[in-house]
Design an enzyme around this catalytic site. Structure first.
Site, short mmCIF file in Angstrom:
data_model
loop_
_atom_site.label_atom_id
_atom_site.label_comp_id
_atom_site.label_asym_id
_atom_site.label_seq_id
_atom_site.Cartn_x
_atom_site.Cartn_y
_atom_site.Cartn_z
N GLY A 69 -5.29 1.87 -4.56
CA GLY A 69 -4.84 2.57 -5.75
C GLY A 69 -4.95 1.74 -7.01
O GLY A 69 -5.29 2.25 -8.08
N THR A 70 -4.67 0.44 -6.91
CA THR A 70 -4.71 -0.42 -8.10
C THR A 70 -6.11 -0.48 -8.68
O THR A 70 -6.31 -0.33 -9.89
CB THR A 70 -4.20 -1.84 -7.75
OG1 THR A 70 -2.79 -1.76 -7.51
CG2 THR A 70 -4.46 -2.81 -8.89
N ASN A 149 6.93 6.39 -8.25
CA ASN A 149 7.04 5.64 -7.02
C ASN A 149 8.43 5.04 -6.77
O ASN A 149 8.74 4.63 -5.65
CB ASN A 149 6.00 4.51 -6.98
CG ASN A 149 6.06 3.62 -8.20
OD1 ASN A 149 5.96 4.09 -9.33
ND2 ASN A 149 6.22 2.33 -8.00
N GLN A 179 1.65 8.45 -4.81
CA GLN A 179 2.88 8.77 -4.09
C GLN A 179 2.96 10.25 -3.70
O GLN A 179 3.77 10.62 -2.84
CB GLN A 179 4.10 8.39 -4.93
CG GLN A 179 4.33 6.89 -5.04
CD GLN A 179 4.65 6.22 -3.71
OE1 GLN A 179 5.07 6.86 -2.76
NE2 GLN A 179 4.44 4.91 -3.66
N SER A 199 -4.49 6.68 -2.39
CA SER A 199 -4.48 5.43 -1.63
C SER A 199 -4.24 5.71 -0.16
O SER A 199 -3.59 6.70 0.19
CB SER A 199 -3.37 4.52 -2.18
OG SER A 199 -3.32 3.31 -1.47
N GLY A 200 -4.74 4.82 0.69
CA GLY A 200 -4.65 5.03 2.13
C GLY A 200 -3.35 4.62 2.77
O GLY A 200 -2.83 5.31 3.64
N HIS A 201 -2.79 3.49 2.34
CA HIS A 201 -1.68 2.92 3.12
C HIS A 201 -0.34 3.62 2.89
O HIS A 201 0.65 3.26 3.52
CB HIS A 201 -1.56 1.41 2.89
CG HIS A 201 -1.03 0.99 1.57
ND1 HIS A 201 0.21 0.44 1.41
CD2 HIS A 201 -1.58 1.03 0.34
CE1 HIS A 201 0.42 0.13 0.14
NE2 HIS A 201 -0.65 0.49 -0.53
N THR A 237 -20.56 -3.60 -0.92
CA THR A 237 -20.57 -3.00 0.42
C THR A 237 -19.23 -2.35 0.73
O THR A 237 -18.18 -2.98 0.59
CB THR A 237 -20.88 -4.07 1.48
OG1 THR A 237 -22.14 -4.67 1.18
CG2 THR A 237 -20.93 -3.45 2.87
N CYS A 321 5.09 -3.77 -5.63
CA CYS A 321 4.21 -4.51 -6.52
C CYS A 321 4.97 -5.31 -7.56
O CYS A 321 4.45 -6.24 -8.16
CB CYS A 321 3.22 -3.56 -7.21
SG CYS A 321 2.08 -2.80 -6.05
#
Length: 375
Positions: A69-70, A149, A179, A199-201, A237, A321
């Site tokens: 996300g960042t 968040n 979020q 974002s994935g996590h 990559t 963060c």
């Protein structure tokens, strides 16, 4: 273990972890390689891109993978402003954005751009009229998160495109959906977004992967250079094991079912917290049920957080963060120092149970008695 810090990160789902391992040890080719192993890897990349695009109801050619996300937020903010800087010098955002947007905007402000940061009320809610007043013909970027968040406040992103058009502004509209993605049925096209970050996590995929939605026809400047990947907007990559796992986690989402379950957990938690006394709820009533921000008055956040951790109960004192720094979100809401200094964020996932909440409530009760006496 009672894990209630899911807004910081979630446990990776077994299927997503299995996919990541497969793409590291079996189908490990470079997606840009022209041989068979490279082609197979490229197919996995396409599959993941389709999954993210489907979840957002957008075209797969509008999804660009990033390291999270960042990076996606930085690319959106700097890329948009550098593309449109000849058409204006004003950025409209909020005082409660994630640091990856807030710090990017601050850097641009230091370069001479005008920045308007719309503030919430004491409940963490926003008056849409404040955005309308802030946007003008000089505005080139409007960046407003969908869900805060720290408090779970849902922001009025659906109204912003109308204001941009009304003011005849050249601004691109960006929203940090991190979020809200996978928890609300957020559709960038319906919201009028030009750019959107996910974002994935936060949805049971690994850390280190995210994506930026760029509406077809919208052009932004890259901030990195050096390859043809992601149509040169994000060269390098691709982290295929993470991206493949992200695609699997997205495919596992059941937004309606999970929302109903977490809403029930949220109501149960609020009831338990209300029974404790000396607990203040900082989240607004319209907050996303996945997040509850509270203050255990009289006990500093860090002190209570460590007390809970000793009992294998995990919450946070705000955004991960921020690494323990005072909350700019609660400050923007105008909360007094006593309330802000004792704030804790409880955040749920589909894996949580009422037993987790019972354990938290019991530990909070014990902590408030023990720690106050100790002080």
């Amino acid at each position: 273990m009672r894990y209630l810090d899911n807004s910081a990160t979630t446990r990776v789902s077994p299927a997503a972890a299995k996919k990541a391992l497969e793409l590291m040890t079996e189908n490990f080719g470079n997606p840009s390689s022209l041989h068979t192993l490279g082609y197979n890897a490229e197919q996995e990349l396409t599959k993941a891109r389709k999954a993210v695009a489907k979840a957002l109801a957008v075209g797969e050619d509008e999804i660009y993978f990033t390291s999270g996300g960042t990076e996606a937020n930085n690319l959106a903010v700097f890329g948009a402003v550098r593309r449109l800087r000849r058409r204006g010098n004003k950025i409209v955002t909020t005082a409660v954005e994630h640091s990856s947007v807030a710090e990017s905007v601050k850097a641009l402000e230091d370069e001479g751009f005008e920045v308007v940061r719309v503030k919430p009320d004491r409940n963490g809610c926003f008056d849409p009229a404040d955005f309308k007043d802030a946007i003008d013909e000089k505005t080139i970027l409007v960046s407003v998160m969908a869900v805060n968040n720290e408090t779970g406040a849902v922001l009025p992103t659906e109204k912003l495109k109308k204001y941009i058009e009304l003011k005849k502004s050249p601004a691109l509209l960006h929203s940090d959906l991190v979020q809200g993605f996978g928890k609300l049925p957020l559709k960038p096209a319906k919201l009028g977004l030009d750019l959107a970050t996910v974002s994935g996590h936060k949805i049971h995929a690994p850390k280190g992967v995210g994506a930026l939605y760029v509406r077809k026809g919208v052009h932004i400047k890259p901030v990195q250079f050096g390859g043809e990947q992601e149509k040169k907007l994000r060269p390098g990559t691709e982290a295929l094991p993470l991206i493949g796992a992200f695609g699997v986690a997205v495919s596992e989402l059941d937004i309606s079912k999970n929302y109903a379950y977490v809403k029930e957990l949220n109501a149960y938690a609020l009831e338990k917290l209300a029974s404790l006394g000396n607990i203040v709820i900082n989240s607004p009533e319209n907050a996303l049920p996945y997040i509850i921000n509270i203050s255990a008055l009289g006990i500093r956040s860090e002190t209570m957080l460590h007390f809970l951790a000793e009992k294998d109960i995990y919450v946070s004192s705000g955004s991960a963060c921020a690494k323990g720094k005072p909350s700019h979100v609660l400050e923007a809401m105008g909360l007094d120092g006593k309330t802000a200094d004792s704030a804790l964020r409880i955040s749920f996932s589909k894996e949580n149970t009422k037993e987790d909440i019972d354990a938290l409530a019991d530990a909070l009760s014990e902590g408030m008695y023990t720690l106050v006496k100790r002080n």
